[in-house]
Each structure stands twice: as structure tokens, then as C-alpha cells.
Design a protein around this motif. Structure first.
Motif, PDB file in Angstrom:
ATOM      1  N   GLU A 309      69.840  41.265  60.340  1.00 40.80           N
ATOM      2  CA  GLU A 309      71.130  40.614  60.187  1.00 40.80           C
ATOM      3  C   GLU A 309      71.455  40.353  58.723  1.00 40.80           C
ATOM      4  O   GLU A 309      72.618  40.358  58.325  1.00 40.80           O
ATOM      5  N   ALA A 310      70.403  40.105  57.891  1.00 40.31           N
ATOM      6  CA  ALA A 310      70.635  39.764  56.483  1.00 40.31           C
ATOM      7  C   ALA A 310      71.083  40.975  55.677  1.00 40.31           C
ATOM      8  O   ALA A 310      71.922  40.848  54.773  1.00 40.31           O
ATOM      9  N   MET A 311      70.512  42.140  55.980  1.00 41.25           N
ATOM     10  CA  MET A 311      70.846  43.362  55.228  1.00 41.25           C
ATOM     11  C   MET A 311      70.740  43.122  53.720  1.00 41.25           C
ATOM     12  O   MET A 311      71.688  43.317  52.962  1.00 41.25           O
ATOM     13  N   LEU A 312      69.548  42.654  53.315  1.00 37.81           N
ATOM     14  CA  LEU A 312      69.364  42.260  51.921  1.00 37.81           C
ATOM     15  C   LEU A 312      69.415  43.446  50.978  1.00 37.81           C
ATOM     16  O   LEU A 312      69.995  43.369  49.882  1.00 37.81           O
ATOM     17  N   GLY A 313      68.797  44.559  51.363  1.00 40.39           N
ATOM     18  CA  GLY A 313      68.790  45.707  50.476  1.00 40.39           C
ATOM     19  C   GLY A 313      67.776  45.548  49.357  1.00 40.39           C
ATOM     20  O   GLY A 313      66.844  44.744  49.427  1.00 40.39           O
ATOM     21  N   GLY A 314      67.965  46.283  48.288  1.00 38.71           N
ATOM     22  CA  GLY A 314      67.002  46.265  47.194  1.00 38.71           C
ATOM     23  C   GLY A 314      67.392  45.381  46.037  1.00 38.71           C
ATOM     24  O   GLY A 314      66.711  45.375  45.003  1.00 38.71           O
ATOM     25  N   ASP A 315      68.476  44.625  46.166  1.00 36.26           N
ATOM     26  CA  ASP A 315      68.923  43.745  45.084  1.00 36.26           C
ATOM     27  C   ASP A 315      68.278  42.374  45.241  1.00 36.26           C
ATOM     28  O   ASP A 315      68.573  41.643  46.201  1.00 36.26           O
ATOM     29  N   PRO A 316      67.365  41.965  44.324  1.00 36.48           N
ATOM     30  CA  PRO A 316      66.680  40.681  44.477  1.00 36.48           C
ATOM     31  C   PRO A 316      67.406  39.506  43.820  1.00 36.48           C
ATOM     32  O   PRO A 316      66.837  38.422  43.671  1.00 36.48           O
ATOM     33  N   ASN A 320      72.795  37.952  45.718  1.00 34.69           N
ATOM     34  CA  ASN A 320      72.621  38.842  46.868  1.00 34.69           C
ATOM     35  C   ASN A 320      71.881  38.129  48.000  1.00 34.69           C
ATOM     36  O   ASN A 320      72.185  38.348  49.183  1.00 34.69           O
ATOM     37  N   LYS A 321      70.916  37.320  47.672  1.00 32.02           N
ATOM     38  CA  LYS A 321      70.214  36.565  48.708  1.00 32.02           C
ATOM     39  C   LYS A 321      71.155  35.577  49.394  1.00 32.02           C
ATOM     40  O   LYS A 321      71.098  35.389  50.614  1.00 32.02           O
ATOM     41  N   VAL A 322      72.015  34.945  48.611  1.00 30.17           N
ATOM     42  CA  VAL A 322      72.991  34.024  49.204  1.00 30.17           C
ATOM     43  C   VAL A 322      73.950  34.786  50.096  1.00 30.17           C
ATOM     44  O   VAL A 322      74.323  34.319  51.190  1.00 30.17           O
ATOM     45  N   ARG A 323      74.368  35.999  49.650  1.00 27.11           N
ATOM     46  CA  ARG A 323      75.247  36.814  50.497  1.00 27.11           C
ATOM     47  C   ARG A 323      74.582  37.119  51.833  1.00 27.11           C
ATOM     48  O   ARG A 323      75.209  37.035  52.907  1.00 27.11           O
ATOM     49  N   ALA A 324      73.292  37.472  51.772  1.00 29.85           N
ATOM     50  CA  ALA A 324      72.562  37.774  53.002  1.00 29.85           C
ATOM     51  C   ALA A 324      72.443  36.531  53.892  1.00 29.85           C
ATOM     52  O   ALA A 324      72.559  36.628  55.126  1.00 29.85           O
TER      53      ALA A 324
END
Length: 866
Positions: A309-316, A320-324
Motif C-alpha cells: 500500500e505504501a509503494m515507497l520505491g527507491g527514494d529514501p 517520500n516516506k511521508v507520501r507513502a
């Protein structure tokens, strides 16, 4: 029947025959006639009306019209209480509604009053019950912590039916469980390291050490709150996780003692002073940062738990974490949650808020700049206000910006049902709008969210600041945050964390202390607060033996650090006196408090050290505690002497007077004579040592030789006497008395072993009883007996009976021996002479002994004379 009535009438007339007088007429009236005459007499008396007139006169002077009031009350018709003052027509709808509204207000006020009254009495009852439980617990602690084990009061209480269960629970609770012991040992090491740093004069990160100790215990999820409380304190005090080692080039400068009592002046001084205001700002900021770090941890764990559901991807990156996280929380089945406003297809307001909520304000500003054009189309001027708010050290907008934020908020956000709640929250934070409305729907969903929002809204320049927030939280009470006791949602320690965040440190410790499972954390939290100077202790006059927390209407709360420390260490003071001593050293942390309270804390610490000395088990560990002497006579220092600087007892004379001598007196009063003698000896009070030895030997000389306590005293006396004779210390009558008493014990042992001749020689060597037969010498010795020390005088009977028993035993042995008759007769004659000398001596001092003793001596003297 008629005869019976006639006889009854004549008997009744005879009852008053002795009262009749011939010159007075008789009165024959019925009961009704007597009542009528009585009423006429009462009516003629003027007292009633006169009293009423006087009362009306006095009330009239106070402008009270009593007759008018009486008339109004008499004509009062309660049936019309709730009817309108003016009659309402059936068609008067407005009047009917107005009347109904007024009646609703009156009913609401009355119901509120009744609810308040019930709540008051319920709170009063709960407080009384709490006070009673604390007092009962304190009583049982006192009953169960007497020197030498269980006392008579405890034994008697155990015999009672009601006291069995209660006291069994109390005594069982005083013995820590294995789990509690492991917890206590983990925290013990922290206190030892703290005191070592204090002795070196260096700082010590005590709060982080407590955090590590808490984490090392592998707590269950419910216990994580206690670690979080320590984390909150670490943020409030701005304590670094560790300090550079002393081998580092600049370590001595960095390790200088800047932590100890760092905030004492600001916290204990004038609350309106600039330093006090800055401290409150730091407390709010530190508490807010702790909640932000806690929420960031929750955010990362949520993303890890639901990666699809988070779909974090490779951006740490943080953004990006808040978006997830926003996706996980607010995106369901291809749709965003209600009221989530999308800007350029993104939930910008939610992302900005969560970045601020987790403490990443610069990242939030960068994210806002990325969407600057789209944001400005929706909310003109937001980015300017947001940038100013982020860059402000105190998160406080200047007045022009605040006025614009207030205007925008009131214009199209306050009453709108579709406004994004995260945008609403951001505007409230920037403008500190309406702090009385303490929640934002869909934003402050947890206790931690709500607390963070309150701390972010705190402004020391307006609305009372942190102190006003504390009053609001105190009005909510513990149950609002910890939950109902025994329920599934109950969380121990949350209320203490809430109190820490609003600067109510004393109440936070007391909240933990009230629960048995968190007493360990309460003690160590109090020590950490005292180390930084964030704990106020009461004066001795205000300190309660039952409740450690002192509340006053005209003074801030205060907590008795010495009370909770002693009640914590008394469980293991006998077995682990060294660890108990380390905790007592922490009482002196508050020695710099003003108005004499600091000196009282020092004196209390000295008193607790003396208690530990008296209560600790005897033996080698006890000597390690106080010090002692090696076999060659050289002294060695104990743990207490090494820690004397922590008690501000650098002067050896003050140390001897406040610790050793006073502890020796207490030990002597508690019948711990060997320990008292050693303490006097360590203090250099040699004359008192000898005097105490003489008294102790005088008390035990008449006891059986197998008594272990008496033997311990005699061994101690022999060791001390051997050392004193070699160094020529404390010469005089008392030392001679000790020598004689030890010789008497040797004579008793020789007699018991059957060596009666040796026993007789030892008794004669003491020169206590003249056996030469010279009457003049006996008379002189009897006169000198009055000048002997009291330890010898009060044992006269023991000396006489022992000597006579030895003479009889020798006499029997000689009579049954196979020696020549001439030699036997010579020896028997010498024994008779000695027996006769003893009786002359006893006769002169006859009135100093019991008549039974004199008869016993006379009987044995006759046996020897035969």
C-alpha cells in the motif's frame, strides 16, 4: 369487679393523704378540666408576645421586616413555582417558547449543580481511600522493617483473623519478585556510575543510561511507556546520548560537571524571571521533539508493515516516506478519504502536516516550495507565512502575519464543512488560533497527537503558556489518560509522561510511585530530575511520612526525595547495604535548595546513612561499609568514608561526629554492642569504647557461657583491649574493669571445664574479693568497693556466688583426693579461711545483694566448715 375498683379508689386517695392540710380545700377536677385551666393560665402569661416583639425589634434594626416575610411565607403557593409570572395565552407561541427556554436553563443549571456536587463527593471519597491506602501501606512498612526481624506488633496482627491476609500481602510485597529484582539490579548500576562521576567532578548522561537500562530488560509492549518517559526527559534536559572518553584531548573540558543541578536556579527561583520562562519554553520544545521522534518511528513501522500500500520505491527521503505514509493512512480502494484536498493531484496539506508533525520542518518547507504555484492559487500568502513560521526560533509569527492568518482562517475555513483538516491544523499552528479549542477532527486522533498539538500551540507570551496547559491537563485527571484501572485499555505511565511534558515533574514521580509496578521507575526518574535540578523538595516541616508529594495552595508542588528513596531501599538494606548507600548519596543532590531546605536534605542524608549502618547485617560486609582495623592494627577506610564528599563531609571531625559517633549511639540503643564499639573505635573515641565495653560485659557476665551474643562481645573486648594496652590508650578504671570482667569470664570457663584450681587462681588474681583472712584488709576492700565502676558493682552477687561455688568445688575435690592427710588438712583449712573471708566481706556489703544470695553463701560456707 366493683370491689376491686373501690379498693383501687381508696388506695389512690391514700397516696396523697400525707400531703393534705385541713386549712386548704380539696380540688376534685377531671383531666379535661385540668387541661382547660392550664391553657387559661398560659394565655394570661405575656412572655410569648413579648419575645416575638423583641425579635421583631432586633430584626427591624437590620432592615428585616419579619411580619411581612412571615406573611409572604404563609401565603406562599408552591404549586405555581414553575408557571410563568404572567399568564400565557394559548396563542402566545413566542411566550411559551421563551418560558420553556428559561425552564430548560434552570433545569440544566440545577442538574449541573447536582452533578458537580456528586462529583465532588466522589472525588473526596476517592482521595480519602487513596490516603488511607497510602497510610496503611506506610504503617505495614514500619511494622515490618524493625531491627532484628518481625516485631511484636506484627506478630499480634498476624494472629488476628482480619490481619492475616492483609499483613501477609504486605510482608510478601516487601520482598521483591525475581522480575523486580532483575529490574532493580539493572538500574542499580546506573546509580553507581552516577555517583562515581559525581566524585570525579564530571558530568554523567543519567537519563540515557536509564533508557539503556530500561531497554535491556526486554520489556513487554505495555512497559515501553516507561522508556518513552525517560526519552521525554532526555529531550527536555537536552542531554547528549554519551560523552567523550577521558582519554580524548578535550574530554576534561567537555566532561566538566555542567549537568549536575544545571537547571536548579531557573526551576527553583522566581517563576516570572527570564530564565524560568526560557526553561518552560525548553520543556515544551523538548516534549514536542520527543513526540515527534516517537511518531516518526510509528510512521516507519507502518510503512514497513504495509509495503504494497505504501509503494515507497527507491527514494529514501523524508518527503517520500511521508507520501507513502499518507497513502497507507488516507487512500482506500482507489479513493482518498473525505475532505482530503488534492493540489496538483497530491495531498499537499496532509504531507506538509505530517512532515511538521514528525519534526522535519525544513523538508516541509522544501515540499511547499515545490508546489508553490499550486498552493498560492488556493491559499494566497500561505508560503510566506509558512516560511516565516518555520524560520522563527520560537515558532511564533510576527503580528502582521498572524493577523493575516487569522483573517484567512476566519473567512473561509472556520465554518466550512469541506476544509481539509490538515490545512486547518496548519493554520491553527501558525497563528496559534483559538487555543481553547484543543483538537482538530481527523488530525488529533490519538493521545500523543493531541498532546503534541497542545505543546505546539503553547505560547509563553500569551494565554498562560505551559502553566495554563498544565492546569487544563490536571483538570482532566489520571483516568482520562491511563484509562480505567483494570480495563483492557489501561496504560500505566501515560499520565506520568503527560505531567512530564507540561513541567509537573513532582506530580509525575508521584503518579508513578502510586502504582507498585512502577515504583522502581519513579525512584530513578526522581533521581534524574534531582540531578538536573528539576525537582523541588519540601522543608522538613512540610514533609509527610505517608505521602511523598506535598501540595499547597500558595506554593508549587514538592516531592520528598528522601522519603521515596528510603522506602525503596529499606527492602534490601540488610542484604545489600552498599547499593542502598548509593541511593542515599542522591538525597544530597538537593542540598543547594534555598531557605534552609538544602541543609535539611544534607542532614536527612546523614540520618539515612546512619540507619543503613545500624540496619546492615554484621560481618565482613558491614566492616567494608564503615571501615575497620587490620590484624596489625592499621585502619582501613570503608565505602561510606570514600563517599563522604557526596555527603559534604570532607572534614574528618564532622564525619566522625555526624556519622560514626551518632550511628554508634543508635547501635548501642538497639543492643548492637559490638558494632557500636567498632564505630566508637573508628571515630577515635577510645574512652567511650572502653566504657561501652565495660557496660556490655557487665550486662552479659551473668549470662551462660554458651550465649553467642555474650561471646561476640567478649571477643571484641579482648581484641580492643590487646590493641589498647599495646598503644596505651584509654587507661583508667574502665579499662581495669574490662580486664577484671574478662578474667571473671575465664574463671567461669575454667570452672565449667572442671579446672577448679585454675578458676580459683584466676578469681584471686582479679582482686575483687579479699580471701586473705585479714579483717582490716577486708574492711578496707569493702570501702573501696563503692568506688569501683558500675559494671563491677552491680555484679557483686555474681562474683560472690562464683567464688563460693569454686571454693566448694575445690573443697570437695581435696576431701576426696588421695594426698597425705597433713597436706589435705592444711589445704582445707586454707579453704575455710577463704570462705570465712568471703562471708565477712559479704556481711559488710549485705544490703547490696538479695537476701536469698546471702543465705546461699551461708549454706555453702557451712559445707566448707564441716
Amino acid at each position: 369487679m366493683a370491689a376491686d375498683l373501690s379498693s383501687l379508689l381508696s388506695s389512690s386517695k391514700a397516696l396523697t393523704s400525707h400531703l393534705s392540710r385541713p386549712d386548704l380545700p380539696s380540688v376534685n377536677l377531671s383531666l379535661d378540666q385540668i387541661e382547660a385551666q392550664s391553657r387559661r393560665l398560659v394565655a394570661r402569661q405575656p412572655g410569648t408576645s413579648t419575645d416575638q416583639d423583641r425579635a421583631n425589634y432586633l430584626l427591624a434594626q437590620a432592615h428585616v421586616d419579619a411580619p411581612a416575610l412571615g406573611s409572604s411565607i404563609a401565603h406562599l403557593n408552591t404549586a405555581t413555582t414553575f408557571t410563568p409570572l404572567q399568564a400565557l395565552q394559548d396563542t402566545d407561541v413566542a411566550g411559551y417558547l421563551r418560558h420553556a427556554h428559561e425552564q430548560n436553563l434552570v433545569t440544566t443549571i440545577e442538574e449541573g449543580r447536582m452533578d458537580t456536587e456528586k462529583e465532588f463527593y466522589r472525588s473526596l471519597e476517592n482521595q480519602q481511600q487513596s490516603d488511607w491506602e497510602a497510610r496503611k501501606k506506610r504503617i505495614f512498612e514500619r511494622l515490618g522493617s524493625r531491627v532484628g526481624g518481625e516485631n511484636r506488633a506484627v506478630s499480634e496482627l498476624k494472629k488476628s483473623t482480619r490481619g492475616k491476609n492483609i499483613l501477609a500481602m504486605s510482608t510478601a510485597a516487601s520482598v521483591p519478585s525475581p522480575q523486580a529484582q532483575s529490574k532493580m539490579m539493572a538500574y542499580d548500576r546506573v546509580i553507581i556510575e552516577l555517583n562515581n562521576a559525581r566524585r570525579r567532578g564530571t558530568s554523567f548522561p543519567i537519563v540515557h543510561a536509564l533508557i539503556n537500562a530500561s531497554l535491556s530488560l526486554n520489556p513487554n509492549p505495555r512497559a515501553l511507556q516507561h522508556t518513552q518517559n525517560f526519552h521525554i526527559l532526555a529531550k527536555i534536559t537536552a542531554e547528549p546520548p554519551s560523552l567523550p572518553p577521558l582519554e580524548h584531548a578535550a574530554a576534561h573540558v567537555l566532561n566538566a560537571s555542567i549537568f549536575e543541578r544545571k537547571y536548579a536556579r531557573a526551576y527553583l527561583g522566581d517563576p516570572e524571571a527570564r530564565k524560568a520562562v526560557e526553561l518552560r519554553k525548553q520543556i515544551a520544545r523538548g516534549a514536542r521533539e520527543a513526540l515527534e521522534e516517537q511518531y516518526w518511528d510509528i510512521l516507519e513501522r507502518t510503512i514497513q508493515a504495509r509495503p504494497l500500500e505504501a509503494m515507497l520505491g527507491g527514494d529514501p527521503s523524508m518527503a517520500n516516506k511521508v507520501r507513502a505514509f499518507v497513502l497507507v493512512r488516507h487512500y482506500r480502494n482507489g479513493e482518498w478519504a473525505d475532505r482530503i484536498e488534492l493540489i496538483a493531484g497530491q495531498p499537499v496539506w496532509a504531507k506538509l502536516f505530517y512532515l511538521v508533525r514528525t519534526g522535519h520542518t525544513q523538508e516541509a518547507l522544501e515540499e511547499a516550495i515545490k508546489s508553490q504555484h499550486a498552493i498560492e492559487l488556493r491559499e494566497a500568502g500561505f508560503l510566506s507565512h509558512f516560511n516565516t513560521w518555520i524560520e522563527s526560533p520560537e515558532r511564533r509569527l510576527p503580528k502582521p502575519h498572524r493577523d493575516q492568518v487569522h483573517a484567512a482562517f476566519n473567512a473561509h475555513m472556520l465554518h466550512s464543512a469541506t476544509t481539509d483538516p490538515f490545512k486547518l491544523a496548519l493554520y491553527k499552528l501558525m497563528g496559534k488560533i483559538d487555543p481553547a479549542r484543543r483538537s482538530v477532527q481527523h488530525v488529533t486522533v490519538t493521545t500523543e497527537d493531541w498532546l503534541w498539538f497542545q505543546l505546539a500551540m503553547v505560547d509563553e507570551a500569551e494565554h498562560g503558556g505551559l502553566r495554563a496547559l498544565a492546569e487544563v491537563l490536571l483538570s482532566y485527571g489520571e483516568q482520562q489518560f491511563n484509562g480505567a484501572p483494570g480495563s483492557k485499555d489501561a496504560r500505566t505511565g501515560v499520565w506520568a509522561g503527560v505531567l512530564l511534558m507540561c513541567g509537573q515533574f513532582e506530580r509525575a514521580v508521584a503518579a508513578l510511585w502510586e502504582h507498585e509496578e512502577t515504583e522502581v521507575e519513579a525512584v530513578h526518574l526522581a533521581i534524574a530530575l534531582a540531578y538536573y535540578g528539576l525537582l523541588r523538595v519540601p522543608s522538613r516541616a512540610e514533609t509527610s511520612d505517608v505521602m511523598p508529594l506535598t501540595l499547597s495552595s500558595n506554593a508549587p508542588p514538592a516531592l520528598s526525595l528522601s522519603t521515596i528513596i528510603w522506602r525503596y531501599v529499606y527492602r534490601f538494606v540488610r542484604t545489600d547495604a552498599r547499593e542502598a548507600l548509593q541511593y542515599v548519596y542522591c538525597v544530597s543532590l538537593c542540598s543547594d535548595q534555598s531557605e534552609g531546605t538544602g541543609q535539611e536534605q544534607l542532614e536527612t542524608a546523614w540520618e539515612l546513612v546512619r540507619r543503613i549502618i545500624v540496619l546492615a547485617n554484621a560481618g565482613a560486609p558491614w566492616e567494608e561499609l564503615v571501615g575497620g582495623f587490620r590484624p596489625d592494627g592499621t585502619p582501613f577506610e570503608g565505602i561510606i568514608k570514600n563517599g563522604a564528599p557526596l555527603l559534604e563531609l570532607q572534614d574528618p571531625r564532622q564525619y566522625n561526629e555526624q556519622i560514626l559517633i551518632r550511628a554508634a549511639k543508635t547501635s548501642e540503643q538497639n543492643d548492637r554492642i559490638p558494632e557500636a564499639i567498632k564505630l566508637y573505635n573508628l571515630a577515635g573515641d577510645y574512652n567511650t569504647v572502653i566504657g561501652c565495653l565495660a557496660q556490655a560485659l557487665g550486662n552479659t557476665i551473668s549470662q551462660p557461657s554458651g550465649d553467642e551474643k555474650a561471646r561476640a562481645i567478649e571477643r571484641t573486648a579482648a581484641d580492643v583491649l590487646r590493641h589498647y594496652e599495646r598503644t596505651n590508650r584509654a587507661p583508667g578504671k574502665d579499662r581495669d574493669a574490662v580486664i577484671r570482667l574478662l578474667r571473671v569470664r575465664e574463671a567461669m570457663d575454667a570452672k565449667d571445664a572442671g579446672k577448679v584450681e585454675t578458676a580459683l587462681e584466676i578469681v584471686e588474681s582479679t582482686d575483687l574479693i579479699p580471701l586473705s583472712g585479714d579483717v582490716a584488709k577486708i574492711q578496707h576492700r569493702a570501702e573501696e568497693f563503692h568506688d569501683l565502676p558500675d559494671a563491677l558493682q552491680r555484679n557483686l552477687q555474681t562474683f560472690l556466688m562464683l567464688t563460693m561455688d569454686i571454693l566448694v568445688s575445690v573443697h570437695k575435690k581435696i576431701k576426696g583426693s588421695m594426698v597425705a592427710d597433713v597436706a589435705r588438712q592444711t589445704t582445707l583449712a586454707a579453704l575455710r579461711r577463704k570462705s570465712r573471708s568471703l562471708m565477712i566481706f559479704a556481711g559488710i556489703l549485705k544490703y547490696r545483694m538479695s537476701p536469698d544470695v546471702y543465705q546461699y553463701l551461708a549454706k555453702l560456707d557451712v559445707e566448707i566448715a564441716l
